[in-house]
Design an enzyme around this catalytic site. Structure first.
Site, PDB file in Angstrom:
ATOM      1  N   ASP A 157       0.794  -1.222   0.000  1.00 10.91           N
ATOM      2  CA  ASP A 157       0.000   0.000   0.000  1.00 10.91           C
ATOM      3  C   ASP A 157       0.829   1.277   0.000  1.00 10.91           C
ATOM      4  O   ASP A 157       0.292   2.369   0.167  1.00 10.91           O
ATOM      5  CB  ASP A 157      -0.982   0.017   1.174  1.00 10.91           C
ATOM      6  CG  ASP A 157      -2.138   0.980   0.938  1.00 10.91           C
ATOM      7  OD1 ASP A 157      -2.544   1.121  -0.223  1.00 10.91           O
ATOM      8  OD2 ASP A 157      -2.614   1.597   1.904  1.00 10.91           O
ATOM      9  N   ASP A 195      -3.230  -5.164  -4.942  1.00  8.67           N
ATOM     10  CA  ASP A 195      -2.277  -4.039  -5.117  1.00  8.67           C
ATOM     11  C   ASP A 195      -0.879  -4.457  -5.517  1.00  8.67           C
ATOM     12  O   ASP A 195      -0.140  -3.654  -6.099  1.00  8.67           O
ATOM     13  CB  ASP A 195      -2.128  -3.187  -3.851  1.00  8.67           C
ATOM     14  CG  ASP A 195      -3.369  -2.437  -3.455  1.00  8.67           C
ATOM     15  OD1 ASP A 195      -4.334  -2.430  -4.225  1.00  8.67           O
ATOM     16  OD2 ASP A 195      -3.373  -1.852  -2.362  1.00  8.67           O
ATOM     17  N   ASP A 346     -13.123   2.439   3.564  1.00 11.82           N
ATOM     18  CA  ASP A 346     -11.883   2.480   2.795  1.00 11.82           C
ATOM     19  C   ASP A 346     -10.803   3.285   3.504  1.00 11.82           C
ATOM     20  O   ASP A 346      -9.644   3.247   3.116  1.00 11.82           O
ATOM     21  CB  ASP A 346     -12.134   3.113   1.419  1.00 11.82           C
ATOM     22  CG  ASP A 346     -13.008   2.243   0.539  1.00 11.82           C
ATOM     23  OD1 ASP A 346     -12.717   1.044   0.422  1.00 11.82           O
ATOM     24  OD2 ASP A 346     -13.986   2.763  -0.028  1.00 11.82           O
TER      25      ASP A 346
END
Length: 375
Positions: A157, A195, A346
Site C-alpha cells: 500500500d 495491489d 476504505d
C-alpha cells in the site's frame, strides 16, 4: 507518495485487532462455459465437522436462502445455489440482529442483502490460522467453498491507509505457510495480494523491492497450490488504474501467473462489470487465455465520476453489484465475488472510520441503492 500516484484505487484492510479473525474484513454455478476445473472443485464435498455443527450451519444457510430479500419479494434468490460460504456471524449479520431488536425492521431487511451473501475473509496479518480454520469449518459443514484474501506482502500500500504487511520476506513466507496449512483439504479460493502487481507497475513500490516481491508472490502461489482444493487468483488491479493491460503481462508472468488459476480484478473498486470484463478479456488474451474473477461487491452504480484523487475512498452514491456466483456466462470469467466486504470503510475520508472498520450507515446505503433493493 500522492505525487507519484494520482489516485488510490482501493483500500484493502489491515486487521488491527481480533486475532481470531478480521472483524472488519470481507470474509466470505457453475457456468457451463466457465472454468470446468473450478466447477469440478466446487462440486466436491468437504468433510471433517461434527454432525451437530454441520446441521447448524446448513440450517443457517437454508434460512438465508428462504428469507433473503429476493425471497421476500417472491422472487428466486440469485444466491440460493451459490457455491460460496456465507458467514452467519459477520458484522452485517450482527447488525441485522441489532437493528431488529431496536425495531429498525426496514433497515434490517435491506441489510440482509449483505448479510445473506458470501463475502471473502481477510485473515489476520499476525496469525491467520484461527480465522481461516473457523471459516473452513463453517464452509465444510455447509458444503460450500470459502473465499479468502491473502493480503500481507511486505511494503504493501505504499504507506497509505492500509500500509504495513509482513516485516520481511521470511516473515511473509512463514505467514503464507501458516495460511496454506490452515486451508488443509478444504474447498477454497484465495485472492492473492491486492495491489501488489499494480504497484510494481505504477512506480509506487520502490525498485529495490521488486525482485523480492516477485519471488514472494511466486512462492505464495506455489505454496498455496500445494493444497489440493485451493484455487489462487493473483490480483491485477482494475482498468481505471493501469489503463493498458499490456503493462501487466510481464509482471504477472514474473510473479508466477502460469502456476495460478488466474488473476483477479476490481478488488475494492467500483468499475462496472462491462468495463472490467472487457479489460479482463484483453489481459487474458495477452497471457494465453488465463481465467479471471471480478469483485462486484460495490460496483452496482459504477465508479464516482470526478474527484479522481479520492474516487476510490468511501465514494457516496454507490451500490451493491452482482451477487457472488460462478454463473457468469463467460468462459474466461470464473466468478463474480464479493472480495471487499460491503460496509467496510476504505479509510478516514468522507467521515469514515479507519480502513477496514465496519461502517453500518455506508453498508445500508449500498444496500438501499442496489438495483434490486427492497422497496
Amino acid at each position: 507518495m500522492s505525487g507519484r500516484r494520482p489516485h488510490r484505487p482501493h483500500a484493502p484492510h489491515r486487521c488491527p485487532h481480533a486475532p481470531h479473525r478480521c472483524p472488519h474484513a470481507p470474509r466470505r454455478r457453475p457456468c457451463p462455459l466457465a472454468s470446468a476445473a473450478l466447477a469440478a472443485v466446487l462440486a466436491l464435498t468437504a468433510a471433517g465437522c461434527s454432525a451437530e455443527s454441520r446441521q447448524d450451519s446448513v440450517e443457517r444457510t437454508e434460512r438465508a436462502g428462504r428469507t433473503g430479500p429476493s425471497a421476500l419479494r417472491g422472487e428466486a434468490d440469485p444466491t440460493a445455489s451459490s457455491p460460496f460460504w456465507i458467514d452467519p456471524e459477520s458484522d452485517a449479520a450482527r447488525q441485522v440482529t441489532e437493528w431488529e431488536k431496536q425495531g429498525r425492521t426496514d433497515d434490517a431487511k435491506a441489510l440482509r442483502r449483505i448479510s445473506e451473501r458470501a463475502v471473502a475473509d481477510w485473515p489476520a496479518g499476525d496469525n491467520p490460522e484461527p480465522g481461516i480454520r473457523r471459516a473452513v469449518r463453517g464452509a465444510q459443514a455447509a458444503k460450500r467453498t470459502a473465499v479468502f484474501v491473502a493480503y500481507n506482502i511486505p511494503h504493501r500500500d505504499c504507506g497509505l491507509y492500509s500500509a504495513g504487511g509482513a516485516h520481511d520476506a521470511q516473515s511473509y513466507r512463514d505467514w503464507i505457510g501458516s495460511f496454506a496449512a490452515a486451508l488443509g483439504n478444504a474447498e477454497a479460493i484465495v485472492i492473492l495480494e491486492p495491489d501488489a502487481i499494480p504497484h510494481l507497475t505504477d512506480g509506487c513500490t520502490p525498485a529495490e523491492h521488486h525482485d523480492e516481491r516477485y519471488e514472494l508472490l511466486a512462492h505464495a502461489i506455489s505454496r498455496l497450490k500445494q493444497q489440493p482444493r485451493t484455487r489462487v487468483y493473483l490480483d491485477a488491479g482494475n482498468p481505471d488504474w493501469i489503463a493498458d493491460p499490456a503493462k501487466l503481462t510481464e509482471p504477472l508472468r514474473r510473479a508466477g501467473i502460469a502456476s495460478a488459476d488466474g488473476f483477479s480484478l476490481n478488488v475494492s473498486n467500483f468499475q462496472t462489470n462491462d468495463a472490467v470484463k472487457a479489460y479482463g478479456t484483453r489481459l487474458s488474451g495477452l497471457l494465453g487465455d488465463v481465467h479471471f474473477t471480478i469483485d462486484t461487491s460495490r460496483n452496482g452504480a459504477g465508479p464516482l465520476r470526478g474527484d479522481r484523487d479520492e474516487a476510490w475512498c468511501n465514494p457516496p452514491g454507490r451500490a451493491l453489484g452482482s451477487p457472488p456466483t460462478t454463473n457468469t456466462g463467460n468462459e474466461l470469467l470464473d466468478a463474480y465475488l464479493w472480495i471487499k466486504r460491503p460496509g467496510d470503510s476504505d479509510g478516514p475520508c468522507r467521515g469514515g472510520p479507519a480502513a477496514g472498520t465496519w461502517w453500518p450507515d455506508y453498508a445500508l446505503g449500498l444496500a438501499r441503492r442496489s438495483k434490486d433493493a427492497i422497496a
